[in-house]
Design a protein around this motif. Structure first.
Motif, PDB file in Angstrom:
ATOM      1  N   LEU A 117      -0.776   5.497  -7.823  1.00  0.00           N
ATOM      2  CA  LEU A 117       0.487   6.028  -7.219  1.00  0.00           C
ATOM      3  C   LEU A 117       1.573   5.134  -6.953  1.00  0.00           C
ATOM      4  O   LEU A 117       1.412   3.865  -7.129  1.00  0.00           O
ATOM      5  CB  LEU A 117      -0.209   6.393  -5.834  1.00  0.00           C
ATOM      6  CG  LEU A 117      -1.285   7.738  -5.833  1.00  0.00           C
ATOM      7  CD1 LEU A 117      -1.746   7.758  -4.372  1.00  0.00           C
ATOM      8  CD2 LEU A 117      -0.749   9.018  -6.231  1.00  0.00           C
ATOM      9  N   PRO A 118       2.678   5.538  -6.704  1.00  0.00           N
ATOM     10  CA  PRO A 118       3.831   4.753  -6.388  1.00  0.00           C
ATOM     11  C   PRO A 118       4.014   4.122  -4.939  1.00  0.00           C
ATOM     12  O   PRO A 118       4.728   4.696  -4.209  1.00  0.00           O
ATOM     13  CB  PRO A 118       4.946   5.895  -6.492  1.00  0.00           C
ATOM     14  CG  PRO A 118       4.489   7.279  -6.388  1.00  0.00           C
ATOM     15  CD  PRO A 118       3.003   7.019  -6.709  1.00  0.00           C
ATOM     16  N   TRP A 119       3.093   3.185  -4.991  1.00  0.00           N
ATOM     17  CA  TRP A 119       2.864   2.590  -3.607  1.00  0.00           C
ATOM     18  C   TRP A 119       4.003   2.109  -2.779  1.00  0.00           C
ATOM     19  O   TRP A 119       4.184   2.281  -1.861  1.00  0.00           O
ATOM     20  CB  TRP A 119       1.728   1.547  -3.743  1.00  0.00           C
ATOM     21  CG  TRP A 119       0.247   2.090  -4.108  1.00  0.00           C
ATOM     22  CD1 TRP A 119      -0.276   1.619  -5.252  1.00  0.00           C
ATOM     23  CD2 TRP A 119      -0.496   3.044  -3.351  1.00  0.00           C
ATOM     24  NE1 TRP A 119      -1.604   2.432  -5.224  1.00  0.00           N
ATOM     25  CE2 TRP A 119      -1.533   3.147  -4.162  1.00  0.00           C
ATOM     26  CE3 TRP A 119      -0.299   3.558  -2.203  1.00  0.00           C
ATOM     27  CZ2 TRP A 119      -2.629   3.959  -3.679  1.00  0.00           C
ATOM     28  CZ3 TRP A 119      -1.385   4.266  -1.648  1.00  0.00           C
ATOM     29  CH2 TRP A 119      -2.587   4.728  -2.400  1.00  0.00           C
ATOM     30  N   ARG A 120       4.839   1.616  -3.824  1.00  0.00           N
ATOM     31  CA  ARG A 120       6.001   1.002  -3.555  1.00  0.00           C
ATOM     32  C   ARG A 120       6.987   1.921  -2.625  1.00  0.00           C
ATOM     33  O   ARG A 120       7.528   1.684  -1.455  1.00  0.00           O
ATOM     34  CB  ARG A 120       6.875   0.064  -4.503  1.00  0.00           C
ATOM     35  CG  ARG A 120       8.048  -0.476  -4.139  1.00  0.00           C
ATOM     36  CD  ARG A 120       8.604  -1.318  -5.286  1.00  0.00           C
ATOM     37  NE  ARG A 120       9.824  -2.014  -5.112  1.00  0.00           N
ATOM     38  CZ  ARG A 120       9.811  -3.556  -4.582  1.00  0.00           C
ATOM     39  NH1 ARG A 120       8.707  -4.053  -4.943  1.00  0.00           N
ATOM     40  NH2 ARG A 120      11.116  -4.052  -4.576  1.00  0.00           N
ATOM     41  N   GLN A 121       7.023   3.172  -3.377  1.00  0.00           N
ATOM     42  CA  GLN A 121       7.979   3.983  -2.693  1.00  0.00           C
ATOM     43  C   GLN A 121       7.249   4.751  -1.395  1.00  0.00           C
ATOM     44  O   GLN A 121       7.906   5.196  -0.480  1.00  0.00           O
ATOM     45  CB  GLN A 121       8.197   5.364  -3.819  1.00  0.00           C
ATOM     46  CG  GLN A 121       9.445   4.814  -4.780  1.00  0.00           C
ATOM     47  CD  GLN A 121       8.478   3.839  -5.935  1.00  0.00           C
ATOM     48  OE1 GLN A 121       7.538   3.743  -5.971  1.00  0.00           O
ATOM     49  NE2 GLN A 121       9.479   3.175  -6.571  1.00  0.00           N
ATOM     50  N   LEU A 122       6.159   4.833  -1.446  1.00  0.00           N
ATOM     51  CA  LEU A 122       5.256   5.534  -0.322  1.00  0.00           C
ATOM     52  C   LEU A 122       5.422   4.538   0.787  1.00  0.00           C
ATOM     53  O   LEU A 122       5.242   4.916   1.918  1.00  0.00           O
ATOM     54  CB  LEU A 122       3.623   5.874  -0.884  1.00  0.00           C
ATOM     55  CG  LEU A 122       3.624   6.760  -1.823  1.00  0.00           C
ATOM     56  CD1 LEU A 122       2.336   6.871  -2.220  1.00  0.00           C
ATOM     57  CD2 LEU A 122       4.005   8.386  -1.500  1.00  0.00           C
TER      58      LEU A 122
ATOM     59  N   GLY B 298       0.772  -4.036  -0.471  1.00  0.00           N
ATOM     60  CA  GLY B 298       0.027  -5.027  -1.187  1.00  0.00           C
ATOM     61  C   GLY B 298      -0.561  -4.174  -2.464  1.00  0.00           C
ATOM     62  O   GLY B 298      -0.597  -4.836  -3.607  1.00  0.00           O
ATOM     63  N   LEU B 299      -0.823  -2.967  -2.486  1.00  0.00           N
ATOM     64  CA  LEU B 299      -1.222  -2.223  -3.557  1.00  0.00           C
ATOM     65  C   LEU B 299      -0.196  -2.124  -4.460  1.00  0.00           C
ATOM     66  O   LEU B 299      -0.334  -2.178  -5.925  1.00  0.00           O
ATOM     67  CB  LEU B 299      -1.614  -0.797  -3.131  1.00  0.00           C
ATOM     68  CG  LEU B 299      -2.869  -0.540  -2.457  1.00  0.00           C
ATOM     69  CD1 LEU B 299      -3.280   0.503  -1.777  1.00  0.00           C
ATOM     70  CD2 LEU B 299      -4.058  -1.230  -3.426  1.00  0.00           C
TER      71      LEU B 299
END
Length: 327
Positions: free
Chosen positions: A270-275, A321-322
């Motif tokens: 998933l786009p963790w940075r954006q989330l 972190g993800l």
């Protein structure tokens, strides 16, 4: 017989009072043992404030260069050196303000104001730390780290002497202190600092600093002189404007930072940075609740004292972190 009874009655309370006076413990003079002096010095360095220095790991963590023995060792050293510099400032500040603190209902309990730590000792230990910390930084770390520590000491000492009495400049100095903490970890490891990282950190710090000032101003309403004198020159409306403006800029900068891929698209699930924008914005909104109520004190106490805010912070930390791990 009628006169003996009153004599007996009057003699009994006198004897009881005499016994109470003889049994009452005498007050003991304050202890001058070295342990007491060391404990006072430790209290003066504000151990609770040391948690702020964890920001030295912010840039390495954001760049994904935190988990190595070399990085951990350098960051631990930088943490200690920055803590020593901050301790030097606290010691010199309390020694300088000892007379004024004795007239304050809360600050009079500080070790220097209370006489537990003599003023010359506070000056001496603070001065020694102010010299040793940058000197060790020159020897053990990068030149940029030593330069930043020296600049931090100079700025904070100037704040203690005069800048804390200058409108707006006092907010800028305290905010810059947080920003320097966030920068020094990147300088120690040679990590390029993103402009969005610096803007987010700077305005996030200004948000918390101005929210604290606003809360102090709200709480001191009608009790002028109970806290820092400069607050009487600020209006609560102005301080509210500052923390609202800072919160908006911090959120905008973080969103731009999160959306910036740096030319390398994510390959994670998933786009963790954006989330991670979601918990960040929620954290700002939650912190703003305390600011609006006028109960936003020390930032670390607000974050650690509110369970919901702590959980939101953990969610943001997990997501970011993800993103760094590209999972």
């Amino acid at each position: 017989m009628t006169e003996a009874a009153p004599l007996a009655d009057t003699a009994r309370p006198a004897g009881t009072l005499l016994e109470q006076r003889t049994r009452r413990p005498r007050p003991t003079p304050p202890s001058r043992r070295p342990g007491t002096l060391l404990g006072g010095l430790l209290r003066t360095t504000r151990p609770k404030q040391w948690v702020k220095n964890v920001l030295v790991a912010a840039a390495p963590a954001a760049a994904g260069q935190l988990f190595s023995w070399t990085a951990a060792g350098r960051l631990a050293l930088v943490f200690v050196l920055f803590t020593a510099c901050a301790a030097a400032v606290y010691l010199i500040n309390d020694a300088r303000d000892a007379d004024a603190d004795r007239a304050h209902p809360t600050k009079r309990h500080r070790p220097v104001a209370a006489g537990q730590v003599p003023v010359p000792v506070a000056y001496g230990v603070g001065g020694a730390l102010a010299v040793l910390a940058p000197a060790l930084a020159v020897w053990l770390t990068a030149p940029a780290v030593a330069a930043l520590l020296t600049a931090y000491l100079g700025m904070q000492l100037a704040y203690c002497v005069s800048l804390k009495h200058v409108l707006v400049v006092d907010l800028a100095v305290v905010t810059t202190g947080f920003l320097m903490r966030a920068m020094i970890g990147g300088l120690a490891l040679g990590i390029p600092l993103s402009r969005w990282f610096l803007i987010t950190t700077g305005f996030g710090a200004l948000f918390m600093v101005s929210a604290k000032r606003y809360s102090e101003a709200v709480q001191m309403a009608g009790t002028a002189g109970a806290t820092r004198a400069l607050l009487s020159e600020y209006t609560t409306g102005y301080l509210r404007f500052v923390w609202q403006l800072a919160a908006g800029v911090a959120v905008l900068a973080y969103c731009l930072w999160a959306l910036e891929e740096g030319g390398v698209p994510h390959t994670g699930v998933l786009p963790w940075r954006q989330l991670s924008m979601v918990p960040f914005i929620l954290a700002v909104l939650r912190y703003a609740v305390f600011a609006d109520r006028g109960t936003a004190g020390e930032p670390e106490e607000v974050v650690l004292g509110d369970r919901a805010l702590a959980l939101i912070g953990l969610a943001w930390l997990a997501m970011y972190g993800l993103a760094v791990a590209d999972w």
